[in-house]
Structures are given as structure tokens and as C-alpha cells.
Design a protein around this motif. Structure first.
Motif, mmCIF file in Angstrom:
data_model
loop_
_atom_site.group_PDB
_atom_site.id
_atom_site.type_symbol
_atom_site.label_atom_id
_atom_site.label_comp_id
_atom_site.label_asym_id
_atom_site.label_seq_id
_atom_site.Cartn_x
_atom_site.Cartn_y
_atom_site.Cartn_z
ATOM 1 N N ILE A 1 0.830 -1.201 0.000
ATOM 2 C CA ILE A 1 0.000 0.000 0.000
ATOM 3 C C ILE A 1 0.868 1.255 0.000
ATOM 4 N N SER A 2 1.933 1.239 0.802
ATOM 5 C CA SER A 2 2.845 2.376 0.855
ATOM 6 C C SER A 2 3.487 2.636 -0.518
ATOM 7 N N TYR A 3 3.894 1.567 -1.172
ATOM 8 C CA TYR A 3 4.493 1.688 -2.506
ATOM 9 C C TYR A 3 3.500 2.307 -3.491
ATOM 10 N N ALA A 4 2.260 1.791 -3.479
ATOM 11 C CA ALA A 4 1.231 2.270 -4.408
ATOM 12 C C ALA A 4 0.952 3.754 -4.204
ATOM 13 N N LEU A 5 0.859 4.165 -2.938
ATOM 14 C CA LEU A 5 0.575 5.571 -2.644
ATOM 15 C C LEU A 5 1.718 6.464 -3.095
ATOM 16 N N ASN A 6 2.946 6.025 -2.848
ATOM 17 C CA ASN A 6 4.099 6.824 -3.237
ATOM 18 C C ASN A 6 4.291 6.875 -4.751
ATOM 19 N N LYS B 1 -8.089 0.982 -7.097
ATOM 20 C CA LYS B 1 -7.895 0.147 -8.289
ATOM 21 C C LYS B 1 -6.781 -0.872 -8.071
ATOM 22 N N VAL B 2 -5.758 -0.452 -7.348
ATOM 23 C CA VAL B 2 -4.659 -1.375 -7.049
ATOM 24 C C VAL B 2 -5.179 -2.563 -6.245
ATOM 25 N N LEU B 3 -5.963 -2.281 -5.204
ATOM 26 C CA LEU B 3 -6.527 -3.358 -4.389
ATOM 27 C C LEU B 3 -7.429 -4.265 -5.211
ATOM 28 N N GLN B 4 -8.174 -3.667 -6.129
ATOM 29 C CA GLN B 4 -9.054 -4.448 -6.997
ATOM 30 C C GLN B 4 -8.254 -5.450 -7.825
ATOM 31 N N SER B 5 -7.082 -5.028 -8.281
ATOM 32 C CA SER B 5 -6.247 -5.895 -9.112
ATOM 33 C C SER B 5 -5.532 -6.972 -8.305
ATOM 34 N N ILE B 6 -4.947 -6.589 -7.173
ATOM 35 C CA ILE B 6 -4.067 -7.533 -6.481
ATOM 36 C C ILE B 6 -4.780 -8.429 -5.475
ATOM 37 N N SER B 7 -5.964 -8.024 -5.016
ATOM 38 C CA SER B 7 -6.659 -8.829 -4.010
ATOM 39 C C SER B 7 -7.149 -10.162 -4.558
ATOM 40 N N ILE C 1 0.445 0.197 9.369
ATOM 41 C CA ILE C 1 0.560 1.103 8.231
ATOM 42 C C ILE C 1 1.157 2.455 8.673
ATOM 43 N N LYS C 2 0.969 2.802 9.949
ATOM 44 C CA LYS C 2 1.482 4.056 10.445
ATOM 45 C C LYS C 2 3.010 4.096 10.485
ATOM 46 N N TYR C 3 3.617 2.940 10.508
ATOM 47 C CA TYR C 3 5.083 2.884 10.445
ATOM 48 C C TYR C 3 5.576 3.395 9.092
ATOM 49 N N TYR C 4 4.747 3.192 8.060
ATOM 50 C CA TYR C 4 5.161 3.509 6.689
ATOM 51 C C TYR C 4 4.676 4.857 6.187
ATOM 52 N N ILE C 5 3.484 5.295 6.610
ATOM 53 C CA ILE C 5 2.928 6.502 6.008
ATOM 54 C C ILE C 5 2.519 7.559 7.024
ATOM 55 N N ASP C 6 2.914 7.400 8.278
ATOM 56 C CA ASP C 6 2.555 8.394 9.291
ATOM 57 C C ASP C 6 3.313 9.689 9.021
#
Length: 290
Positions: free
Chosen positions: A192-197, A204-210, A285-290
Motif C-alpha cells: 500500500i505504501s508503494y502504491a501511494l508513493n 484500483k490497485v486493491l481491486q487488481s491484487i486482491s 501502516i502508520k510505520y510507513y505513512i505516518d
């Protein structure tokens, strides 16, 4: 019409309260105890009887469920000065749904047997959603005949219920479950962090990879919560950290090195120090995008 078997339930937290509701809806006579009575008020209004102490919740009941926080809580509730094993009647069955230490489960089993009480370790997986929907996975250790008798009641709030073997086997199986979640959660957060960055549309990313090979329960159920900033607990971060530490302690007894879970413990300890202990496991997730 009420069932003849009476149930005591100790620990009505996020998941325990939902389990009690299922038991009440199935017309069981249920007595409940939790440290803060106000947290059980809804259950009392639905028909549960309030017990002033764990002893009272255990006394005269046929089946006593426990779902508390830490191994120290389990030990206090079962074998403390006023523990369940001091008041449960002969022939009763005690069922610990807490994720706890396999060695403690075996100790409780032996002490219970000396008193003519059957003991089952039955940790669950599925979080608040599974508890609410009655679809929990339940991993069971103890005597097979006791499991067979108990199964119809477990099926009231569980869906994937598997007898794993002798006392402690349920807890060992739950460790396997937690190890998978621990390392998978890192992958979910980093993805998720990669996708946001990268500036991608995260929905859409979740739709594809889930739906593909990368799919997992954590990605489908906790990924959306991470994106919304919803950190409310389906399972407390502090309890998950406790589970991972138990897994490491058990692994060390087997001379097994688990670098993935050691990394996860380090990351979650960082969040615990920042005050996220009472938030959900998705708080990583807060470790990555806080």
C-alpha cells in the motif's frame, strides 16, 4: 426453550461479546463476567446473567469459556487463588479461547483433570468480523471425546473448527496462524505504501491484487481500513505483539530461527511505544505513512 447445559463466559471484549450474543440467540443460559461491568451491559439487556466474580461465572455451570488478554490473565483466571478450577464442578468443561502459551494450556489441562474437570484450549482466528458473523476459525487441543461433545456449541460461533490433537495443540496451531499474519501484514503495508508513493489509485490497485496470487485475508479486510485511516481494533495491537512473543519463545525451545516474525516484533514495538497498543493490528501502516 433454553438448553439444559448452562454456560459461563469470562471476558466479553471485542470478540467475546459477539460470541455471547450467538450463544444467547441459540437459547443458552449464559452467565458473564468481565472486569468492567458496563462493557457487558448490552449482553445483560439481551438476557445474560451478570456474575460478580470469575468464580461465580464458573460455579454450577456445565461449560465455562474464557477469552482474556494475556497468559498472566489466563493463569490468574484459572489457577489463581480464586480461579475457575477452585469453583467449577466435577464434570464441567473449561474452554480457553484466548491465544496463550501452549505450556500453560497443558498445565491447566493437568490441573483440571486432577479435579475431574475437562480442559480444552481453543484459540480462534477471524477478528471482530468473524466473531460478529459467527464464522471464526477455531483450533482445538485436548481430549477428542470432549471435543466431539463440545463441537455443536463451537459451531454456533465458528465455521472452520479443527481438532488438532492433545492439550496445547490448539495454541501451537494458533502460533502458526499468527506467524503468517505477522509477515503478511508487513507485505500488505509495504504494498500500500508503494502504491501511494507511486501515485496510483489505491482502490484500483486493491481491486487488481486482491483477487490474484497476492490475495490474503489481511489485504482484503484490513487493507481498506488502512486506506480509510480506520485503526479501530478487530484485534488489539498489544495482544498481537503478545502472540508473536509467545511464538518466538516456543520457536526458541525448538531451536527454530524465525527472522520474519522478529522483524515484525520490532516494527510493532515501535508502534506500541507511540501509543497504538489499543488500536488494531492494521496500525502497522502508520510505520510507513505516518
Amino acid at each position: 426453550m433454553l438448553h439444559t447445559k448452562k454456560i459461563g463466559f469470562i471476558g466479553t471484549g471485542v470478540m467475546g461479546s459477539s460470541i455471547v450474543k450467538h450463544l444467547l440467540n441459540a437459547n443458552y443460559d449464559v452467565s458473564v463476567y468481565t472486569r468492567t461491568k458496563s462493557k457487558a451491559q448490552e449482553l445483560i439487556e439481551l438476557g445474560a446473567k451478570w456474575a460478580e466474580t470469575p468464580n461465580e461465572a464458573a460455579k454450577e455451570n456445565d461449560i465455562i469459556f474464557t477469552m482474556v488478554g494475556f497468559p498472566s490473565d489466563v493463569e490468574e483466571v484459572y489457577i489463581g487463588e480464586n480461579g475457575i478450577l477452585q469453583s467449577a464442578k466435577q464434570g464441567a468443561v473449561v474452554v480457553d479461547l484466548t491465544t496463550s502459551e501452549p505450556t500453560l494450556a497443558m498445565k491447566i489441562f493437568d490441573l483440571a483433570k486432577q479435579k475431574g474437570i475437562s480442559s480444552i484450549d481453543a484459540p480462534v482466528s477471524g477478528g471482530d468480523v468473524g466473531a460478529k458473523n459467527g464464522t471464526l476459525s477455531i483450533m482445538v487441543g485436548g481430549e477428542k471425546t470432549v471435543f466431539d461433545d463440545l463441537l455443536p456449541i463451537l459451531q454456533i460461533f465458528g465455521e472452520n473448527i479443527v481438532y488438532q490433537g492433545e492439550a496445547g495443540s490448539g495454541q501451537h496451531t494458533k502460533m502458526c496462524n499468527q506467524l503468517l499474519i505477522a509477515t503478511n501484514m508487513i507485505g500488505v503495508c509495504e504494498s500500500i505504501s508503494y502504491a501511494l508513493n507511486a501515485g496510483l489509485d489505491i482502490e484500483k490497485v486493491l481491486q487488481s491484487i486482491s483477487a490474484g496470487a497476492a490475495g490474503s485475508w489481511s489485504l482484503s479486510n484490513l487493507g481498506p481500513r488502512m486506506i480509510k485511516g480506520d485503526l479501530e481494533p478487530g484485534f488489539y495491537l498489544k495482544h498481537f505483539l503478545k502472540d508473536m512473543k509467545i511464538a518466538i519463545e516456543e520457536a526458541e525451545k525448538m531451536n527454530l530461527n524465525l527472522p520474519g516474525v522478529k522483524l515484525s516484533i520490532d516494527l510493532y514495538n515501535t508502534l506500541l511505544e507511540k501509543g497504538y497498543g489499543d488500536k488494531g493490528t492494521q496500525s502497522l501502516i502508520k510505520y510507513y505513512i505516518d
